[in-house]
Design an enzyme around this catalytic site. Structure first.
Site, PDB file in Angstrom:
ATOM      1  N   SER A 162       0.829  -1.206   0.000  1.00 15.38           N
ATOM      2  CA  SER A 162       0.000   0.000   0.000  1.00 15.38           C
ATOM      3  C   SER A 162       0.863   1.255   0.000  1.00 15.38           C
ATOM      4  CB  SER A 162      -0.930  -0.017   1.225  1.00 15.38           C
ATOM      5  OG  SER A 162      -1.673   1.174   1.315  1.00 15.38           O
ATOM      6  N   VAL A 191       2.364   1.903  -3.479  1.00 12.39           N
ATOM      7  CA  VAL A 191       1.389   2.459  -4.430  1.00 12.39           C
ATOM      8  C   VAL A 191       1.185   3.945  -4.159  1.00 12.39           C
ATOM      9  CG1 VAL A 191      -1.016   2.366  -5.177  1.00 12.39           C
ATOM     10  CG2 VAL A 191       0.250   0.250  -4.812  1.00 12.39           C
ATOM     11  N   HIS A 192       1.066   4.326  -2.887  1.00 13.73           N
ATOM     12  CA  HIS A 192       0.907   5.750  -2.560  1.00 13.73           C
ATOM     13  C   HIS A 192       2.149   6.549  -2.968  1.00 13.73           C
ATOM     14  CE1 HIS A 192      -2.434   4.284  -0.082  1.00 13.73           C
ATOM     15  NE2 HIS A 192      -2.863   5.522  -0.052  1.00 13.73           N
ATOM     16  N   GLU A 193       3.313   5.965  -2.779  1.00 13.67           N
ATOM     17  CA  GLU A 193       4.544   6.656  -3.165  1.00 13.67           C
ATOM     18  C   GLU A 193       4.621   6.815  -4.690  1.00 13.67           C
ATOM     19  OE1 GLU A 193       7.820   8.831  -2.667  1.00 13.67           O
ATOM     20  OE2 GLU A 193       6.635   7.998  -1.001  1.00 13.67           O
TER      21      GLU A 193
END
Length: 675
Positions: A608, A611-613
């Site tokens: 997770s 993906v945010h990075e």
């Protein structure tokens, strides 16, 4: 070429368990375990009786008295619960302690030796329940022990399932006016007050902009950025991206037709396609040099389409394996019908006496099937299943007597019906059973539904309330307008100030001296943008999609604002993505990689965070890892929240949570702007 025979619907209750999420990494909900009933079940399995007795004053469930039937080998059974806490806990289930005692009664009363063998009551805080079974029959004690372990395995959450069942029910989101609980909440007035305050703020900002620039929107650089160029290209690209998800549907058609074997090469081809898909989604904004508004929309929507494809492909890929296995069993049944029984008892293995038939009394269901499979997949078990041995005997064309034929047929039919139950899932319409669900329409209907977890059938509403759609559409436009006003008034000037620092040659040390002031200027506006962005997506956009697609489960979030720990926030803030991570990352890591739940949690959080990075890299064109580090810091904070200092401090835990929400987004943006 696979036949297209329909899986037979099972007329009995399929036994699917409702899998709501609890607070422990989303495993199945724990339920109460009443151990006396479990022991009584074990006694009944061996033909014994557990008589009722008056309840013990120190136990909430009472004790079972000693058996009065002297013809039974059981001399006495005593049950004691050390705690009156009925909530289920893994640590509270212990292996029954078997204590053999001779002559347990003296003049109709328990002997001193018997009483000394019993666990002492009043040990507060241990929270464990213990059976003490008193008998001089070693075989009986072993039977009881195995029976209790079987009951315990039925209650314990399964940790080796490939796919986790999600429960979709007809319900409304927390802030929806159709939700009676929300409408009757004692805090409903604060919700109204919030929007009154936002209205006053927007009017004040519009008036000041009019006084300074002659326009309520002021200079309006953000709106100009959003619509300056490539708007049509963005919309066309988004439509093409959604259309390309059909590749996963076409691949599942090939898997069903057995041109591709899912267990061997199918899942590898699917992962290669998903890699190419997300590479194209990330690469297009970079090639076109889109502004951050275009990039955020396209990349986030692309990630959603990626998750949808993954869930669709891997769930149907799993069902394709089940379907193939069931077709093989049906073929064995046809072979069995052609076998002529021998008159004398056959010596062919397996013998009738060696086969397990206890499950035949149970309804054939996917749950019972997986229970039996798990018992054979334990490390200490090296034997094959009965059906595998029967299949080998049929393939070898060995002689079988009438009793073997009859029992073999019953066992194969039971397993075939259990697999048929797996193929129907929670669907009630045969048109949604696998493989009937592999249609073009079914796939693209799923693509527009507000969920990223694929199921054969979802709860649906009866009609579309166009007044509700209009209400949410107005809220959507209004929230976007408010977000633009806040960004233009409070965030844009700070961003331009940092850009000026870099353009005029300020050193890193000089810019870092401005970091506290940049951070303080961004804390409040970013907090407002954070709340409004969440409301925009999870309350307006998803509810509009749900209403237009007749999707009845509107539980897109839970009361995350009451979170006392970061794991609770991760579950409640974004339910659709949480359900995806739970099924396809957390539980898949446990079943496929054979890791424990702590490692699976680490894998889930790390994926997770990556993906945010990736999204932050697409926006700022910088790979710094700030967001990844901040998200991974949530794991030690979760551990801290479970210590004895914070475990029961709900107010303090909620304060720490809100402190992180206040500072996190502004801290992240300040780091990217300054450094």
């Amino acid at each position: 070429m696979a036949t297209t025979e329909e899986p037979r619907p099972v007329s009995n209750d399929r036994g699917h368990s409702a899998t709501n999420l609890d607070n422990n990494h989303g495993v199945r909900p724990r339920r109460e375990v009443h151990h006396p009933a479990d022991l009584a079940e074990a006694l009944r399995a061996v033909g014994l009786r557990a008589p009722d007795t008056p309840s013990d004053s120190n136990s909430d469930s009472g004790c079972e008295d000693r058996d009065k039937d002297k013809d039974k080998p059981l001399q006495s059974v005593f049950l004691q619960r050390k705690s009156t806490n009925d909530s289920y806990d893994d640590s509270a289930v212990v292996t029954p302690e078997i204590v053999p005692i001779e002559n347990p009664e003296v003049n109709g009363k328990p002997s001193p030796k018997y009483l000394q063998s019993l666990p002492k009551s009043g040990s507060v805080g241990e929270g464990k329940k213990t059976y003490v079974v008193v008998s001089d029959d070693a075989e009986l004690r072993e039977i009881l022990r195995r029976g209790l372990e079987r009951e315990r395995e039925k209650v314990l959450p399964s940790r080796r399932e490939k796919l986790r069942d999600m429960v979709f029910t007809k319900q409304f989101s927390c802030f929806d006016r159709q939700n009676q609980d929300a409408a009757n909440s004692q805090f409903h007035g604060f919700y109204v007050l919030f929007w009154i305050g936002m209205t006053i703020l927007i009017i004040k900002m519009g008036a000041e902009n009019w006084r300074k620039t002659g326009s309520p929107l002021g200079t309006n650089e953000i709106m100009k950025t959003m619509f300056r160029r490539d708007v049509v290209v963005l919309l066309l690209s988004d439509g093409i991206m959604c259309g390309l998800t059909g590749v996963s549907w076409a691949m599942q058609r090939l898997v069903f037709r057995q041109y591709i074997d899912w267990e061997r090469s199918g899942w590898i081809i699917q992962n290669i396609w998903q890699t190419l898909f997300i590479a194209g989604v990330v690469g297009l904004p970079l090639v076109r040099d889109w502004p951050w508004t275009h990039t955020v929309f396209f990349v986030l929507h692309g990630i959603v389409m990626l998750m949808k494809q993954h869930s669709y492909a891997f769930y149907n890929g799993h069902l394709s394996t089940v379907y193939k296995k069931r077709q093989s069993l049906l073929f064995k049944l046809k072979q069995l019908e052609l076998v002529s029984p021998v008159s004398s008892p056959s010596s062919t293995s397996p013998q009738v006496s060696a086969l397990s038939t206890s499950h035949l009394a149970l309804p054939p269901s996917a749950n019972e099937y997986h229970e039996r499979r798990r018992s054979l997949s334990k490390p200490q078990s090296t034997e094959k299943s009965d059906v595998e041995n029967i299949s080998n005997a049929i393939e070898a064309a060995e002689p079988l007597d009438m009793e073997q034929l009859h029992l073999f047929e019953r066992l194969i039919k039971w397993e075939a019906d259990a697999l048929a139950d797996e193929l129907t899932g929670k669907a009630t319409d045969p048109a949604h059973y696998y493989p009937n669900n592999l249609t073009f329409q079914n796939h693209y209907e799923y693509i527009v539904l507000p969920t990223v977890v694929y199921e054969l059938q979802y709860p649906r509403s009866d009609s579309i309330k166009w007044s509700y759609v209009a209400e949410k559409a107005c809220a959507l436009i209004g929230v976007i307008f408010v977000m633009i006003m806040i960004s233009q008034a409070f965030i844009y000037p700070v961003v331009m100030r940092t850009v000026y620092m870099k353009e005029t040659g300020w050193t890193t040390a000089q810019r870092f001296q401005e970091f506290p002031w940049v951070l303080s200027d961004l804390i409040f506006p970013f907090m407002m943008e954070y709340l409004l962005a969440w409301y925009l997506i999870w309350e307006t956009v998803l509810n509009i999609l749900a209403e237009l697609t007749y999707f009845a489960d509107r539980s897109f979030y839970d009361a995350w604002w009451n979170s006392v720990s970061w794991d609770q926030y991760a579950r409640d803030w974004n339910r659709p993505v949480h359900n995806f991570l739970l099924r396809h990352v957390y539980h898949s890591s446990i079943s496929s990689m054979k890791v424990n739940k702590h490692t699976a949690t680490l894998i889930t959080f790390f994926l997770s965070a990556c993906v945010h990075e990736l999204v932050m890299w697409c926006i700022f064109k910088k790979l710094r890892g700030y967001l990844l580090m901040l998200q991974m810091c949530q794991l030690p904070l979760v551990k801290l929240s479970r210590t004895r200092w914070l475990r029961n401090q709900e107010t303090l835990g909620n304060m720490l949570f809100w402190a992180g929400i206040f500072t996190g987004p502004s801290l992240l943006c300040s780091l990217y702007l300054i450094l």
